[in-house]
Design a protein around this motif. Structure first.
Motif, mmCIF file in Angstrom:
data_model
loop_
_atom_site.group_PDB
_atom_site.id
_atom_site.type_symbol
_atom_site.label_atom_id
_atom_site.label_comp_id
_atom_site.label_asym_id
_atom_site.label_seq_id
_atom_site.Cartn_x
_atom_site.Cartn_y
_atom_site.Cartn_z
ATOM 1 N N GLU A 126 0.858 -1.178 0.000
ATOM 2 C CA GLU A 126 0.000 0.000 0.000
ATOM 3 C C GLU A 126 0.897 1.233 0.000
ATOM 4 O O GLU A 126 1.627 1.476 0.966
ATOM 5 C CB GLU A 126 -0.909 -0.025 1.234
ATOM 6 C CG GLU A 126 -1.998 1.035 1.249
ATOM 7 C CD GLU A 126 -2.875 1.032 0.013
ATOM 8 O OE1 GLU A 126 -3.407 -0.030 -0.339
ATOM 9 O OE2 GLU A 126 -3.009 2.088 -0.617
ATOM 10 N N GLY A 127 0.875 1.979 -1.093
ATOM 11 C CA GLY A 127 1.716 3.170 -1.216
ATOM 12 C C GLY A 127 2.359 3.202 -2.601
ATOM 13 O O GLY A 127 2.322 2.204 -3.327
ATOM 14 N N PRO A 128 2.955 4.337 -2.981
ATOM 15 C CA PRO A 128 3.528 4.474 -4.327
ATOM 16 C C PRO A 128 4.626 3.454 -4.625
ATOM 17 O O PRO A 128 5.441 3.138 -3.762
ATOM 18 C CB PRO A 128 4.087 5.902 -4.316
ATOM 19 C CG PRO A 128 3.321 6.611 -3.264
ATOM 20 C CD PRO A 128 3.016 5.588 -2.215
ATOM 21 N N VAL A 129 4.609 2.968 -5.836
ATOM 22 C CA VAL A 129 5.637 2.026 -6.290
ATOM 23 C C VAL A 129 6.256 2.575 -7.575
ATOM 24 O O VAL A 129 5.709 3.479 -8.210
ATOM 25 C CB VAL A 129 5.061 0.610 -6.569
ATOM 26 C CG1 VAL A 129 4.463 0.003 -5.321
ATOM 27 C CG2 VAL A 129 4.048 0.632 -7.704
ATOM 28 N N GLU A 130 7.381 2.027 -7.939
ATOM 29 C CA GLU A 130 8.013 2.423 -9.205
ATOM 30 C C GLU A 130 8.529 1.167 -9.899
ATOM 31 O O GLU A 130 8.699 0.120 -9.272
ATOM 32 C CB GLU A 130 9.141 3.420 -8.943
ATOM 33 C CG GLU A 130 10.207 2.885 -8.006
ATOM 34 C CD GLU A 130 11.244 3.931 -7.645
ATOM 35 O OE1 GLU A 130 11.127 5.064 -8.119
ATOM 36 O OE2 GLU A 130 12.174 3.600 -6.899
ATOM 37 N N TYR A 131 8.778 1.313 -11.186
ATOM 38 C CA TYR A 131 9.323 0.190 -11.959
ATOM 39 C C TYR A 131 10.744 0.510 -12.387
ATOM 40 O O TYR A 131 11.081 1.676 -12.605
ATOM 41 C CB TYR A 131 8.478 -0.044 -13.220
ATOM 42 C CG TYR A 131 7.156 -0.683 -12.930
ATOM 43 C CD1 TYR A 131 7.026 -2.061 -12.851
ATOM 44 C CD2 TYR A 131 6.024 0.097 -12.724
ATOM 45 C CE1 TYR A 131 5.805 -2.659 -12.579
ATOM 46 C CE2 TYR A 131 4.801 -0.489 -12.447
ATOM 47 C CZ TYR A 131 4.700 -1.859 -12.376
ATOM 48 O OH TYR A 131 3.492 -2.448 -12.106
#
Ligand SMILES: [Zn+2]
Ligand SMILES: [Zn+2]
Length: 497
Positions: free
Chosen positions: A416-421
């Motif tokens: 839960e919260g921002p993710v990046e690739y």
């Protein structure tokens, strides 16, 4: 009557300057900057209703990229707004209507319920009564305003989740949540209550760009200055992500509502903004533009997958768009942890069409708890947003695991919260998918919540550049250690910063 032309007289606020100015006895307003039209002081004005009606009529009649969208199959339930034929001033009370397959035109509402909002809902107890009448005065302000807009457009129905889904009935909720893609993509218009963080706040309000000219004393005379709105236009802010997004753009559910809508009118704190597949327009006229085929921000290719070939969208580009949307989605908050995958299932459904179209109609891709089987190698390379981004964020954003299990550890939905690739431009997957399976929680939405998921891959685990970066990062954040992908990267890695 004296009138002087002046070039760029700067005031103490750098956002205000004046191209020409006039003396107090001049009754007309100055022309400032490049804006073409004046913005109403409050979006509840008759002129604002007329503006939205005129945008809609123009779109339906003249935009070649937008379907005329006559009548379409109505959703399971809609609210009849109580139009009385040939009378613009009198209305019946709204009531809940079950069309049973009938066709018609309807508006959809995208809004925030908000914490502790006094939202009137349809439940099994109120269902029969709502079919007779829903007292306008009993409704929260946002819903009242949405019904007022719908009436002014002379459209008979509006879809509002609080009233059209039976709240507290899990099977009705599951069935209707699985139809979000249809609800928003088939609506003739979506009303976006962009600036209200709760349904009690209402859609209408003062518009910043409509503020009347301010009197200033200059050389013994009074001059009037307007804000130069030109430099305050940011299309990205209206549609997608900003450091301080508008309240509606902070909520997870509303992302798919906006992306899937073919026409949307945003009631922002500044002015009215229109978006369709042909135009992006604003009330002051400064941001008016035609949306071209390759427009990156418009999401038109997602709404119109049949144009994938024409827009040069191949599977690789489609997967990239998916990952971009996942990142935007995970920046947004959700009230019920369990709803994450359900709040994205409308987009998953639409992407299934896009992926099929992007590969020339051949085959379909398997959707596994937020990831696509055809993009597993890159899809699993998500990580929790790093500290640099965290520090630039709004403090409200939480970074944590969900309160209870909702997705397998290799899915972004496990967090839960921002993710990046990993920003890889050339990634060659060297994994074979031996077995991939996600069991849907309900038969009504096979692309929504899951009860379990399983993935068996064949490949070589290579602690290469990217894997090391991920592992180093997880050491900084021990709570994130559950994420481990079996990924083999080709030697031709390319990083972009
Ligand atoms: Zn249009
Ligand atoms: Zn504008």
């Amino acid at each position: 009557m004296a009138k002087f032309h002046f070039s760029r007289l700067r005031h103490e606020l750098h956002s205000i300057f004046l191209n020409n100015w006039f003396l107090e006895d001049n009754q007309s307003l100055p022309t400032i900057g490049s804006a073409s039209y004046f913005v109403e002081e409050n979006s509840s004005s008759i002129q604002c209703h007329r503006q939205v009606k005129s945008w809609l009529e123009d779109c339906l009649e003249n935009h070649s990229s937008c379907s005329s969208q006559d009548d379409c199959a109505l959703p399971t339930r809609v609210v009849n707004v109580g139009l009385i034929s040939d009378d613009d001033l009198k209305y019946q009370q709204p009531f809940l209507f079950e069309p049973s397959g009938a066709s018609g035109r309807y508006v959809a509402l995208s809004y925030c319920w908000g914490k502790n909002a006094n939202t009137v809902t349809t439940t099994s107890e109120t269902f029969q009564a709502h079919k007779q009448c829903i007292e306008m005065d009993s409704l929260p302000k946002t819903i009242q305003d949405a019904i007022t807009i719908t009436r002014s457009l002379r459209i008979p129905y509006i879809w509002i989740d609080a009233l059209c889904i039976i709240q507290g009935d899990p099977s009705d909720w599951a069935r209707e949540a699985g139809k979000m893609c249809h609800v928003y993509s088939s609506a003739v218009l979506t009303i976006s209550a962009s600036n209200a963080s709760s349904s009690n706040e209402g859609i209408f309000g003062p518009q910043r760009f409509g503020a009347p000219p301010r009197p200033l004393s200059y050389c013994g005379n009074t001059v009037y200055v307007c804000q130069n709105v030109a430099r305050e236009h940011n299309r990205f802010e209206v549609q997608m992500r900003m450091r301080e997004p508008m309240p509606l753009n902070r909520r997870a559910w509303t992302l798919q509502e906006g992306v899937l809508s073919n026409r949307i009118v945003h009631y922002t704190s500044s002015e009215l903004v229109w978006e369709c597949n042909d135009r992006f327009l604003c009330e002051c006229g400064f941001a008016n533009m035609k949306i071209e085929m390759g427009d990156e921000i418009s999401n038109r290719s997602i709404r119109q997958p049949e144009l994938a070939r024409e827009m040069k969208i191949d599977r690789k580009i489609a997967y990239q768009k998916w990952r971009d949307l996942v990142m935007v989605f995970m920046e947004r908050q959700i009230s019920v942890d369990d709803d994450r995958l359900a709040a994205f299932s409308g987009l998953a459904r639409q992407f299934r069409r896009l992926l099929r179209a992007a590969s020339g109609g051949a085959g379909s891709d398997q959707y596994i708890a937020g990831l696509w089987a055809g993009d597993l190698a890159h899809g699993m390379l998500w990580s929790v947003e790093d500290d640099w981004f965290r520090q630039s964020r709004d403090l409200e954003i939480e970074y944590r695991r969900p309160k209870s299990w909702r997705a397998p550890s290799w899915s972004w939905a496990a967090f839960e919260g921002p993710v990046e690739y990993a920003p890889l431009t050339r990634l060659e997957s060297m994994i074979d998918v031996v077995e991939a399976e996600a069991l849907p929680r309900t038969m009504y939405d096979e692309m929504g919540q899951v009860t379990s998921a399983r993935l068996i891959l064949n490949g070589t685990y290579c602690p290469g550049t990217n894997a090391m970066r991920s592992l180093c990062y997880f050491q900084h954040h021990p709570t994130s250690k559950w994420h481990l992908g079996v990924i083999s990267l080709s030697s031709s890695l390319s990083w972009e910063y």
